[in-house]
Design a protein around this motif. Sequence first.
Motif, short mmCIF file in Angstrom:
data_model
loop_
_atom_site.label_atom_id
_atom_site.label_comp_id
_atom_site.label_asym_id
_atom_site.label_seq_id
_atom_site.Cartn_x
_atom_site.Cartn_y
_atom_site.Cartn_z
N GLN A 29 0.85 -1.18 0.00
CA GLN A 29 0.00 0.00 0.00
C GLN A 29 0.89 1.23 0.00
OE1 GLN A 29 -3.33 -0.14 -0.19
NE2 GLN A 29 -3.33 -2.39 -0.13
N ASP A 31 0.91 5.58 -0.37
CA ASP A 31 0.17 6.83 -0.36
C ASP A 31 1.06 7.91 -0.97
OD1 ASP A 31 -1.29 9.10 0.06
OD2 ASP A 31 -1.34 8.94 2.25
N ASN A 54 7.65 3.83 -14.20
CA ASN A 54 6.24 3.72 -13.86
C ASN A 54 5.35 3.64 -15.10
OD1 ASN A 54 5.89 3.65 -11.01
ND2 ASN A 54 6.43 5.80 -10.87
N LYS A 96 0.08 -3.93 -10.81
CA LYS A 96 -1.04 -3.27 -10.12
C LYS A 96 -0.55 -2.06 -9.33
CE LYS A 96 -4.49 -4.18 -6.52
NZ LYS A 96 -5.02 -5.20 -5.57
N SER A 97 0.59 -2.21 -8.65
CA SER A 97 1.10 -1.12 -7.80
C SER A 97 1.56 0.06 -8.63
CB SER A 97 2.25 -1.64 -6.94
OG SER A 97 1.80 -2.68 -6.09
N HIS A 98 2.23 -0.19 -9.76
CA HIS A 98 2.67 0.92 -10.61
C HIS A 98 1.50 1.54 -11.36
CE1 HIS A 98 7.05 0.77 -10.06
NE2 HIS A 98 6.88 -0.52 -9.88
N ASP A 99 0.51 0.72 -11.71
CA ASP A 99 -0.71 1.28 -12.31
C ASP A 99 -1.35 2.29 -11.38
OD1 ASP A 99 -1.19 0.47 -14.89
OD2 ASP A 99 -2.09 -1.43 -14.32
N LYS A 100 -1.35 1.97 -10.10
CA LYS A 100 -1.95 2.87 -9.12
C LYS A 100 -1.14 4.16 -9.00
CE LYS A 100 -3.90 2.90 -4.45
NZ LYS A 100 -4.05 2.17 -3.17
N ALA A 101 0.17 4.06 -9.25
CA ALA A 101 1.02 5.24 -9.15
C ALA A 101 0.68 6.26 -10.23
CB ALA A 101 2.49 4.85 -9.27
N GLU A 104 -2.60 8.41 -9.19
CA GLU A 104 -2.43 9.06 -7.89
C GLU A 104 -1.22 9.97 -7.82
OE1 GLU A 104 -2.53 6.49 -4.56
OE2 GLU A 104 -4.54 5.74 -4.97
#
Length: 304
Positions: A29, A31, A54, A96-101, A104
């Motif tokens: 996770q 932020d 990214n 998934k984690s880099h997609d979220k980057a 955001e």
Amino acid sequence: MAAEQVATIDVAPDHFAPEEVALHARDVQFDFSDSPLCWIEGDPYGSHFISSLNLLLPTGERWFCTNFTEAMGYVKDERLREEMIGFMGQEAVHAKSHDKALPEFFLRHGIDTGPFVDQVEWFFGRISERLETVYPAPSRGAAEVSVEIIAGLEHFFAALGNWVLNNKWDELGADPVIKDLFRWHGAEEVEHRHVAYNVAGYFRKGYLRHMVASVVATVVLVLLVARGTKFLVRNDPSLPNLGYFQLIRKVRQSGKRGSIPTLRFLLVTTLRLFKPHYSPEAEGNTAQAIAYLATSPAAREIHG
């Protein structure tokens, strides 16, 4: 793609490195709400060079998983299949984690990364189309070549992961959240650095194919990182729109400062890949990687 369509070869007991470990995905996770666009203090060009990853990693890692799924149809060795499943689990979480980057982080700073991500998806799509043209489905040949390309790319990611775990970002005032994002990812790249190499070795039919796939992997990575860095610099309102030669000078300065790998590091890393008896063993230390993962602020193991 049926596994019984072709005969497979057995993996010799010494095919696996002594320090290989059982792989598992970790939930993470992050932020990014307080992370600045120039997240390596005082070095926007170094920040964008690393941030360009990214933009390409999610598409690339989904491509890895798709091709590993195809290749598994031809793999009989159970231990290697377990490695492949662990590898795909980690890569799926990375994507998934880099997609979220992207939404955001970049969108919060006014940069729409969609046009460049579309280019990356087109690029990997073209590689798949070329393989299908040369090796019409169903074909083991496409699986053999794709895993060789993945092994080449994973060589660079493991070397970069090792660099990330041992660099000067702490001294340079790097943003702690983005620093942890790349160190978590880099540690897992070191942890699973043997897998693509083992899979490629299972299928390998000689040094020539390894050479060709290594060239493709090198070109793919250099081209996409260069274009991604240029894209971010061009869309950063605080920076001038530099040409590639000017940008190379800035990147060299960032390398000398320690913000990013030096061009010499990247060249030596590339040359190692072309050694006839190349092994990923030297691309990092598994114990160091696992030690970081045990203390990463964002990482925790996913339990059943």
